[in-house]
Design a protein around this motif. Sequence first.
Motif, PDB file in Angstrom:
ATOM      1  N   VAL A  15      30.588  81.907  12.797  1.00  0.00           N
ATOM      2  CA  VAL A  15      30.046  82.981  11.965  1.00  0.00           C
ATOM      3  C   VAL A  15      28.939  82.380  11.107  1.00  0.00           C
ATOM      4  N   LYS A  16      27.782  83.038  11.126  1.00  0.00           N
ATOM      5  CA  LYS A  16      26.662  82.621  10.296  1.00  0.00           C
ATOM      6  C   LYS A  16      26.238  83.810   9.453  1.00  0.00           C
ATOM      7  N   ALA A  17      25.908  83.561   8.221  1.00  0.00           N
ATOM      8  CA  ALA A  17      25.493  84.641   7.330  1.00  0.00           C
ATOM      9  C   ALA A  17      24.445  84.119   6.359  1.00  0.00           C
ATOM     10  N   GLY A  18      23.486  84.987   6.027  1.00  0.00           N
ATOM     11  CA  GLY A  18      22.436  84.585   5.105  1.00  0.00           C
ATOM     12  C   GLY A  18      22.013  85.714   4.198  1.00  0.00           C
ATOM     13  N   MET A  19      21.612  85.349   2.991  1.00  0.00           N
ATOM     14  CA  MET A  19      21.031  86.274   2.022  1.00  0.00           C
ATOM     15  C   MET A  19      19.543  85.972   1.903  1.00  0.00           C
ATOM     16  N   PHE A  20      18.716  87.029   1.962  1.00  0.00           N
ATOM     17  CA  PHE A  20      17.279  86.838   1.976  1.00  0.00           C
ATOM     18  C   PHE A  20      16.585  87.703   0.928  1.00  0.00           C
ATOM     19  N   ALA A  21      15.559  87.122   0.309  1.00  0.00           N
ATOM     20  CA  ALA A  21      14.706  87.848  -0.621  1.00  0.00           C
ATOM     21  C   ALA A  21      13.649  88.626   0.166  1.00  0.00           C
ATOM     22  N   PRO A  22      12.958  89.576  -0.458  1.00  0.00           N
ATOM     23  CA  PRO A  22      11.938  90.369   0.252  1.00  0.00           C
ATOM     24  C   PRO A  22      10.828  89.535   0.882  1.00  0.00           C
ATOM     25  N   ASP A  23      10.549  88.336   0.342  1.00  0.00           N
ATOM     26  CA  ASP A  23       9.488  87.500   0.916  1.00  0.00           C
ATOM     27  C   ASP A  23       9.970  86.642   2.077  1.00  0.00           C
ATOM     28  N   TRP A  29      23.431  80.649   2.277  1.00  0.00           N
ATOM     29  CA  TRP A  29      23.735  80.453   3.683  1.00  0.00           C
ATOM     30  C   TRP A  29      25.209  80.127   3.862  1.00  0.00           C
ATOM     31  N   PHE A  30      25.788  80.626   4.936  1.00  0.00           N
ATOM     32  CA  PHE A  30      27.171  80.311   5.296  1.00  0.00           C
ATOM     33  C   PHE A  30      27.245  80.092   6.796  1.00  0.00           C
ATOM     34  N   VAL A  31      27.959  79.054   7.218  1.00  0.00           N
ATOM     35  CA  VAL A  31      28.225  78.856   8.638  1.00  0.00           C
ATOM     36  C   VAL A  31      29.544  78.115   8.781  1.00  0.00           C
ATOM     37  N   GLU A  32      30.381  78.590   9.671  1.00  0.00           N
ATOM     38  CA  GLU A  32      31.640  77.910   9.969  1.00  0.00           C
ATOM     39  C   GLU A  32      32.079  78.333  11.374  1.00  0.00           C
ATOM     40  N   SER A  33      32.603  77.378  12.114  1.00  0.00           N
ATOM     41  CA  SER A  33      32.956  77.633  13.510  1.00  0.00           C
ATOM     42  C   SER A  33      34.428  77.982  13.665  1.00  0.00           C
ATOM     43  N   TYR A  34      34.758  78.515  14.834  1.00  0.00           N
ATOM     44  CA  TYR A  34      36.139  78.847  15.172  1.00  0.00           C
ATOM     45  C   TYR A  34      36.379  78.408  16.619  1.00  0.00           C
ATOM     46  N   PRO A  35      37.642  78.282  17.013  1.00  0.00           N
ATOM     47  CA  PRO A  35      37.947  77.719  18.334  1.00  0.00           C
ATOM     48  C   PRO A  35      37.844  78.738  19.462  1.00  0.00           C
ATOM     49  N   ARG A  53      38.547  86.157   9.362  1.00  0.00           N
ATOM     50  CA  ARG A  53      38.807  85.162   8.319  1.00  0.00           C
ATOM     51  C   ARG A  53      37.506  84.547   7.814  1.00  0.00           C
ATOM     52  N   LEU A  54      36.595  84.216   8.730  1.00  0.00           N
ATOM     53  CA  LEU A  54      35.353  83.574   8.316  1.00  0.00           C
ATOM     54  C   LEU A  54      34.351  84.566   7.736  1.00  0.00           C
ATOM     55  N   ILE A  55      34.311  85.778   8.247  1.00  0.00           N
ATOM     56  CA  ILE A  55      33.451  86.788   7.622  1.00  0.00           C
ATOM     57  C   ILE A  55      33.898  87.047   6.193  1.00  0.00           C
ATOM     58  N   ASP A  56      35.200  87.147   5.985  1.00  0.00           N
ATOM     59  CA  ASP A  56      35.724  87.332   4.628  1.00  0.00           C
ATOM     60  C   ASP A  56      35.369  86.144   3.736  1.00  0.00           C
ATOM     61  N   ARG A  57      35.408  84.948   4.303  1.00  0.00           N
ATOM     62  CA  ARG A  57      35.076  83.754   3.520  1.00  0.00           C
ATOM     63  C   ARG A  57      33.594  83.770   3.131  1.00  0.00           C
ATOM     64  N   ALA A  58      32.738  84.192   4.047  1.00  0.00           N
ATOM     65  CA  ALA A  58      31.307  84.285   3.737  1.00  0.00           C
ATOM     66  C   ALA A  58      31.064  85.296   2.631  1.00  0.00           C
ATOM     67  N   MET A  59      31.712  86.456   2.744  1.00  0.00           N
ATOM     68  CA  MET A  59      31.529  87.491   1.726  1.00  0.00           C
ATOM     69  C   MET A  59      32.030  87.016   0.364  1.00  0.00           C
ATOM     70  N   PHE A  62      29.404  84.700  -1.205  1.00  0.00           N
ATOM     71  CA  PHE A  62      28.281  85.436  -1.774  1.00  0.00           C
ATOM     72  C   PHE A  62      28.706  86.211  -3.024  1.00  0.00           C
ATOM     73  N   ARG A  63      29.944  86.671  -3.006  1.00  0.00           N
ATOM     74  CA  ARG A  63      30.478  87.394  -4.162  1.00  0.00           C
ATOM     75  C   ARG A  63      30.576  86.452  -5.363  1.00  0.00           C
ATOM     76  N   THR A  64      31.077  85.243  -5.114  1.00  0.00           N
ATOM     77  CA  THR A  64      31.237  84.256  -6.188  1.00  0.00           C
ATOM     78  C   THR A  64      29.890  83.842  -6.774  1.00  0.00           C
ATOM     79  N   SER A  65      28.880  83.761  -5.908  1.00  0.00           N
ATOM     80  CA  SER A  65      27.545  83.362  -6.376  1.00  0.00           C
ATOM     81  C   SER A  65      26.844  84.464  -7.159  1.00  0.00           C
ATOM     82  N   GLY A  66      27.393  85.675  -7.091  1.00  0.00           N
ATOM     83  CA  GLY A  66      26.795  86.802  -7.797  1.00  0.00           C
ATOM     84  C   GLY A  66      25.721  87.521  -7.010  1.00  0.00           C
ATOM     85  N   LEU A  67      25.382  87.021  -5.796  1.00  0.00           N
ATOM     86  CA  LEU A  67      24.308  87.618  -5.017  1.00  0.00           C
ATOM     87  C   LEU A  67      24.691  88.972  -4.425  1.00  0.00           C
ATOM     88  N   SER A  68      25.988  89.186  -4.208  1.00  0.00           N
ATOM     89  CA  SER A  68      26.422  90.452  -3.603  1.00  0.00           C
ATOM     90  C   SER A  68      25.985  91.664  -4.425  1.00  0.00           C
TER      91      SER A  68
END
Length: 482
Positions: A15-23, A29-35, A53-59, A62-68
């Motif tokens: 699972v890979k996830a990223g937050m991006f600004a308008p520019d 960034w989040f990335v973690e693999s599964y079997p 599990r990993l999508i929830d971890r990514a969210m 981002f929630r903890t960082s305040g970006l959500s």
Amino acid sequence: MQDLLLGIDLGTTSVKAGMFAPDGSQLAWFVESYPTRRPAPGICEQDPADWIRLIDRAMEQFRTSGLSKSVRCGALTSQVNTHVFVDRTGHTLRPAILWQDTRATIEARELNAYFTDAEKIALLGAPVPIDPSHPLARMLWVKRHEPEIWDKTAHVLLPKDYALLHLTGELATDALSNIGLVGLDGDYARKILDLVPGAMERMAPLQSMTSVVGSSRDGFPLANATMDGWIGLAGAGACRENAFAYLSGTSEILGLSCQTVTHKPGIVVFAEDQGLRLHAGPTQSGGASQQWFCEVAGLSIPEMARLVQNNPLSRAPLFLPQLAGERAPIWNADLRGAFLGLEAGMQTVDLARAVYEGVALSARHVLSALEASGDVQSSYMTCAGGGFKSDIWGQIRSDVLNRPLKRLAIAEAGVVGAACIASVASGSSETIAQAHAPFSKIDMEWEPNPACREFYDDLFTIYLEALKTTESLSKRLTALAP
């Protein structure tokens, strides 16, 4: 102000996830693999609980960082031709059958025989084969071999649709992700689905890829999006007319945005969507070949790249990368890989170079079919994906293809493409091309070495002959499996 875009890519290995600004700048960034489990030849499965599990971890990250709090819209893409069988409550009934799984070979042949290429073109707009990864072949296999699972199955979902159901509580899918099931009118092709009684009733409702499915627990909207192949190619630059893109991950996917369609075989041509008509050629084993060789040779991926980089003049055998059959452009699940021309003096570096070249030759095979499909020749290709992190492999690909390659600065095209969909879904951009403009920065270019052209032209001819020669042998060897 809520102006950030979220992209999530539920890929074959992680699972890979990223937050991006308008520019286009990447803020998080989040990335973690599964079997992946391969308990028997032809069987390839994953546990959907690992994805969630990993999508929830990514969210949560981002929630903890305040970006959500600043997200305007998000979108989630995923691997496709991977299928999740769920009950009426949305719970999984068995492990997900991965796109690499070939257990439904017999069912695929049986179903594919019902339609000629001309009939498929009339129904689907392209001669899309019913191969072992086709959803209908999978459904027929489960119905025959796991009837108790089939009877409990309420829906057969793609990974992104299963994940969106978890995130929003809403059930939806999109037309492009359902390859070989949706007709020219944008609706399910009942003539095909009716081949397996009960298949139509188990399909999710179709929505536009830029429609909002629902809201996340953090309160921002999530767009429906579409399959990783389409989104990845758009994110890699195939979002303008006659633009070519090359996406390298577990498989190699080459694509072209082109309104012309010649119906030449071997390439998947998607229905027009968002003003784009994408032609796509996915192979079966790109990065998967690299990963396999590294495991066998006891090397890390960077070590393999350094080994080849530091020994540029090594003599290599010919490697056929069909480790689990082949998709584009020949669509043959029975093919298997091989090393040809081995000599006693060859060493690990020679085999490593052969793997790089073999994957590039499979990409050249696809590129030939792709150019024929759109009746246009590429002058260069933009590229992205983890397979292009290696400079030496990028150069080998450019030499084998005899095309300039331009690597995008943000390598994860699936996440970028998802963010572009989110941009259109939220109204921030009018088109995918407009949404992609901030992500179009190039950080590396490879030019083909003219001195290599004749050698790779000859090697490609031998490669094509080797595929034909090994086809029947591969089938006989597979039949010998205990």
